[in-house]
Write a protein that holds these residues in place. Structure first.
Motif, PDB file in Angstrom:
ATOM      1  N   LEU A   1     -12.857 109.924 -22.097  1.00 51.08           N
ATOM      2  CA  LEU A   1     -12.399 108.579 -20.981  1.00 51.08           C
ATOM      3  C   LEU A   1     -11.260 108.078 -21.283  1.00 51.08           C
ATOM      4  CD1 LEU A   1     -15.785 107.045 -20.172  1.00 51.08           C
ATOM      5  CD2 LEU A   1     -14.429 108.837 -18.796  1.00 51.08           C
ATOM      6  N   PRO A   2     -10.089 108.711 -21.602  1.00 52.53           N
ATOM      7  CA  PRO A   2      -9.349 108.121 -22.108  1.00 52.53           C
ATOM      8  C   PRO A   2      -8.274 106.886 -21.495  1.00 52.53           C
ATOM      9  CG  PRO A   2      -8.090 110.317 -21.264  1.00 52.53           C
ATOM     10  CD  PRO A   2     -10.231 110.340 -21.476  1.00 52.53           C
ATOM     11  N   ALA A   3      -8.168 107.089 -20.124  1.00 54.38           N
ATOM     12  CA  ALA A   3      -8.086 106.657 -18.913  1.00 54.38           C
ATOM     13  C   ALA A   3      -8.557 105.404 -18.528  1.00 54.38           C
ATOM     14  CB  ALA A   3      -7.493 107.221 -17.585  1.00 54.38           C
ATOM     15  N   ALA A   4      -9.959 104.762 -19.042  1.00 54.85           N
ATOM     16  CA  ALA A   4     -10.500 104.026 -18.929  1.00 54.85           C
ATOM     17  C   ALA A   4     -10.458 102.644 -20.022  1.00 54.85           C
ATOM     18  CB  ALA A   4     -12.087 104.382 -19.541  1.00 54.85           C
ATOM     19  N   GLU A   5     -11.348 101.665 -19.560  1.00 54.53           N
ATOM     20  CA  GLU A   5     -11.220 100.236 -20.554  1.00 54.53           C
ATOM     21  C   GLU A   5     -11.633 100.631 -22.199  1.00 54.53           C
ATOM     22  OE1 GLU A   5      -9.593  97.597 -20.017  1.00 54.53           O
ATOM     23  OE2 GLU A   5      -9.086  97.781 -17.781  1.00 54.53           O
ATOM     24  N   GLU A   6     -11.097  99.943 -21.907  1.00 53.92           N
ATOM     25  CA  GLU A   6     -11.882  99.898 -24.198  1.00 53.92           C
ATOM     26  C   GLU A   6     -13.327  99.220 -24.100  1.00 53.92           C
ATOM     27  OE1 GLU A   6     -11.587  98.807 -28.877  1.00 53.92           O
ATOM     28  OE2 GLU A   6     -10.399  97.164 -26.645  1.00 53.92           O
ATOM     29  N   ASP A   7     -14.182  98.789 -23.345  1.00 56.34           N
ATOM     30  CA  ASP A   7     -15.281  98.809 -23.514  1.00 56.34           C
ATOM     31  C   ASP A   7     -16.259 100.067 -23.051  1.00 56.34           C
ATOM     32  OD1 ASP A   7     -15.589  96.628 -24.330  1.00 56.34           O
ATOM     33  OD2 ASP A   7     -15.554  95.244 -22.834  1.00 56.34           O
ATOM     34  N   GLN A   8     -15.697 100.743 -21.808  1.00 54.45           N
ATOM     35  CA  GLN A   8     -16.305 101.601 -21.469  1.00 54.45           C
ATOM     36  C   GLN A   8     -15.960 103.031 -22.204  1.00 54.45           C
ATOM     37  OE1 GLN A   8     -13.573 101.666 -17.651  1.00 54.45           O
ATOM     38  NE2 GLN A   8     -15.684 101.464 -16.439  1.00 54.45           N
ATOM     39  N   GLN A   9     -15.130 103.019 -22.803  1.00 53.74           N
ATOM     40  CA  GLN A   9     -14.987 103.924 -23.757  1.00 53.74           C
ATOM     41  C   GLN A   9     -15.942 104.070 -24.983  1.00 53.74           C
ATOM     42  OE1 GLN A   9     -10.711 104.282 -25.609  1.00 53.74           O
ATOM     43  NE2 GLN A   9     -10.053 104.060 -23.510  1.00 53.74           N
ATOM     44  N   ASN A  10     -15.269 103.113 -25.190  1.00 53.37           N
ATOM     45  CA  ASN A  10     -17.581 102.714 -26.429  1.00 53.37           C
ATOM     46  C   ASN A  10     -18.386 103.305 -26.071  1.00 53.37           C
ATOM     47  OD1 ASN A  10     -15.081 101.835 -28.052  1.00 53.37           O
ATOM     48  ND2 ASN A  10     -15.827  99.464 -27.545  1.00 53.37           N
ATOM     49  N   ALA A  11     -18.612 102.561 -24.530  1.00 55.02           N
ATOM     50  CA  ALA A  11     -19.697 102.644 -24.533  1.00 55.02           C
ATOM     51  C   ALA A  11     -20.583 104.449 -24.005  1.00 55.02           C
ATOM     52  CB  ALA A  11     -19.656 102.527 -22.437  1.00 55.02           C
TER      53      ALA A  11
ATOM     54  N   GLU B   1     -25.814 101.221 -17.561  1.00 53.62           N
ATOM     55  CA  GLU B   1     -24.255 101.240 -18.518  1.00 53.62           C
ATOM     56  C   GLU B   1     -24.073 100.298 -18.691  1.00 53.62           C
ATOM     57  OE1 GLU B   1     -20.804 103.486 -18.897  1.00 53.62           O
ATOM     58  OE2 GLU B   1     -22.539 104.241 -18.077  1.00 53.62           O
ATOM     59  N   LEU B   2     -23.580  99.135 -17.941  1.00 46.59           N
ATOM     60  CA  LEU B   2     -23.849  97.616 -18.847  1.00 46.59           C
ATOM     61  C   LEU B   2     -24.257  97.273 -20.132  1.00 46.59           C
ATOM     62  CD1 LEU B   2     -22.745  95.284 -18.239  1.00 46.59           C
ATOM     63  CD2 LEU B   2     -24.141  93.948 -17.134  1.00 46.59           C
ATOM     64  N   ASP B   3     -26.171  98.049 -20.563  1.00 47.89           N
ATOM     65  CA  ASP B   3     -25.950  97.650 -21.688  1.00 47.89           C
ATOM     66  C   ASP B   3     -25.326  98.947 -22.980  1.00 47.89           C
ATOM     67  OD1 ASP B   3     -28.566  95.875 -21.021  1.00 47.89           O
ATOM     68  OD2 ASP B   3     -29.481  98.091 -20.469  1.00 47.89           O
ATOM     69  N   TRP B   4     -25.292  99.511 -22.728  1.00 39.14           N
ATOM     70  CA  TRP B   4     -23.971 100.670 -23.237  1.00 39.14           C
ATOM     71  C   TRP B   4     -22.751 100.242 -24.238  1.00 39.14           C
ATOM     72  CZ3 TRP B   4     -26.146 104.340 -25.686  1.00 39.14           C
ATOM     73  CH2 TRP B   4     -27.234 105.279 -25.366  1.00 39.14           C
ATOM     74  N   GLN B   5     -22.283  99.390 -22.839  1.00 36.82           N
ATOM     75  CA  GLN B   5     -20.645  98.963 -22.634  1.00 36.82           C
ATOM     76  C   GLN B   5     -21.513  97.322 -23.471  1.00 36.82           C
ATOM     77  OE1 GLN B   5     -18.770  97.604 -19.727  1.00 36.82           O
ATOM     78  NE2 GLN B   5     -18.983  99.812 -18.518  1.00 36.82           N
ATOM     79  N   ARG B   6     -22.397  96.408 -23.579  1.00 39.15           N
ATOM     80  CA  ARG B   6     -22.342  95.195 -23.882  1.00 39.15           C
ATOM     81  C   ARG B   6     -23.658  95.355 -25.390  1.00 39.15           C
ATOM     82  NH1 ARG B   6     -26.629  92.655 -20.416  1.00 39.15           N
ATOM     83  NH2 ARG B   6     -27.915  93.480 -21.298  1.00 39.15           N
ATOM     84  N   GLU B   7     -24.260  96.333 -25.703  1.00 39.99           N
ATOM     85  CA  GLU B   7     -24.723  96.319 -27.451  1.00 39.99           C
ATOM     86  C   GLU B   7     -24.137  97.227 -28.271  1.00 39.99           C
ATOM     87  OE1 GLU B   7     -27.296  94.491 -27.408  1.00 39.99           O
ATOM     88  OE2 GLU B   7     -27.709  94.019 -25.647  1.00 39.99           O
TER      89      GLU B   7
END
Length: 451
Positions: A79-89, A114-120
């Motif tokens: 996901l190179p064009a996504a936000e950093e949180d989305q990339q990390n998830a 999806e929120l958990d993957w980004q937040r945790e």
């Protein structure tokens, strides 16, 4: 509590501004990292504690110290064009998938939003998955086994222990020395699960996970507490009666037995769950190759071979044993050797050697000499710098011989049909009839690469 996230080989500057870490917290994290077996002789194998920054190395996972935590994620192009949180998830999902394949576990990640993957962090996600799986299992009941007991009872139960009866109770016939089996939940598997719950409760920083772990600890209230070093892993036998616990047993090994590496630092100062990406990538690819060639005439050996490079003249002792990551055999002939490398190679247009190290080529030359396969492959993770196409990047022929050495890549960022892609990209020619007949010819003409 501040939580920081880095990619492997990235830097985290020291300071009090956004995107920086205070010096006292950096020191705590570095101290925990130095307790790891990956730290090496200088102590910087996980984190390099520099004067102005922390620098991650090729080890990923989570380091938790007093008042802070640091998550190190693998460098995967996703996901190179996504936000950093989305990339990390997305990277956390891929890393959990790699762990599941490497450990041969079935992990249902569908309940994690999806929120958990980004937040945790990765650690909290793994704890969440373990808790969900364990909760589902204990609702069906804890596993039980018949355990042998010895006791002195007023009435006979089981069989009479005659020697003990006539030595201990010769003058007191009112007590009988009995031996009997009793169906019990206080067995090695449940003790391991209880130890895992307690260990994860100390590691978790998530209120939701701590609540789940407290509820599970209540279920295991009647099970004996055993310190982690004293757990009897060898007493656990997975059979048809407890098959549903196999994945949980594997996850407990991940957390407690340092299947990759878990470390603690001092008395409550910090903990870490770390994975060396070289080892994880090797195990992951090896499992995929086993699946890709299942049902064919080829047999796969992981860390097999074990031939020696040298023999000492004075005592005829073999020395310098080799352990290729993946050996593929047809009948008794080695037909393909694969060695995995978790590092980025460059496109051929930028570098004819693609950044492949001289030592890696020497290693493959040794394998060619000892195992005599017609083909060897150095397999790397794919990245966007290599273009869109994974698979064989470059082929070389050993000078003066017909042996081929490939550099190839596999896109770990894309799990869709990865087994099929691996089979098509690396093994199609090996598996067709023409190639098989060529291999037969090769087996009869190995003098072309004499020992």
């Amino acid at each position: 509590m501040p939580a920081y996230t880095l990619r492997e080989w990235a830097r985290l500057p020291l300071g009090d501004d956004d995107g920086e870490i205070p010096e006292h917290l950096a020191k705590r994290l570095a101290d925990v990292a130095k307790a790891s077996s990956f730290a090496g002789q200088g102590g910087g194998g996980v984190l390099e504690d520099r004067r102005t920054e922390l620098r991650a190395r090729g080890v990923v996972g989570v380091i938790a110290a007093q008042g802070c935590s640091l998550e190190i994620l693998p460098k995967i192009d996703i996901l190179p064009a996504a936000e950093e949180d989305q990339q990390n998830a997305a990277i956390r999902k891929r890393l959990v998938h790699m762990l599941a394949v490497a450990l041969n576990l079935k992990i249902d990640m569908g309940q994690v939003t999806e929120l958990d993957w980004q937040r945790e962090t990765l650690l909290e996600i793994l704890i969440r998955l373990f808790c969900d799986k364990l909760t589902e299992a204990v609702r069906r009941g804890l596993p039980r086994r018949y355990l042998g007991h010895e006791d002195d009872l007023p009435a006979l139960r089981g069989t009479l222990d005659v020697p003990r009866q006539f030595t201990r109770h010769a003058a007191n016939p009112g007590r009988l020395a009995c031996r009997f089996d009793d169906l019990s939940q206080d067995i090695a598997l449940n003790r391991i699960m209880k130890a895992a719950v307690a260990h994860l409760f100390r590691m978790s920083r998530s209120a939701a996970n701590q609540k789940r772990l407290r509820e599970l600890a209540f279920v295991y209230g009647d099970i004996t507490d055993i310190a982690v070093p004293a757990l009897k892993w060898e007493d656990v036998i997975i059979d048809r009666t407890n098959r549903a616990w196999q994945d949980l047993f594997g996850m407990a090994q991940l957390f407690l037995r340092s299947r990759y590496q878990t470390t603690s630092s001092g008395a409550g100062q910090g903990t870490a769950l770390l994975f060396e990406m070289n080892a994880l990538f090797e195990e992951y690819v090896g499992r995929l190759v086993v699946r890709a060639l299942a049902g064919t005439e080829f047999r796969v050996s992981l860390q097999g071979g074990r031939l020696f490079c040298l023999t000492a003249i004075e005592d005829n002792r073999d020395m310098f044993q080799t352990k290729p990551d993946i050996l593929i055999r047809r009948d008794s002939q080695v037909v393909h050797v694969i060695d995995t490398k978790w590092k980025r190679i460059s496109a051929r247009i930028d570098d004819p050697k693609q950044g492949v190290s001289q030592s890696d080529i020497y290693q493959m030359m040794a394998y060619a000499h000892l195992y005599k396969p017609p083909r060897l492959t150095l397999l790397y993770p794919h990245h966007v710098g290599l273009g869109r196409k994974e698979g064989v990047q470059t082929q070389f022929r050993i000078t003066g011989h017909d042996t081929l050495i490939d550099t190839a890549s596999v896109d770990v960022a894309n799990s869709k049909e990865i087994v099929t892609r691996l089979r098509n990209n690396l093994f199609t020619s090996m598996m067709n009839d023409t190639s098989s007949s060529m291999l037969k010819e090769w087996a009869t003409s190995r003098q072309r690469f004499p020992a």
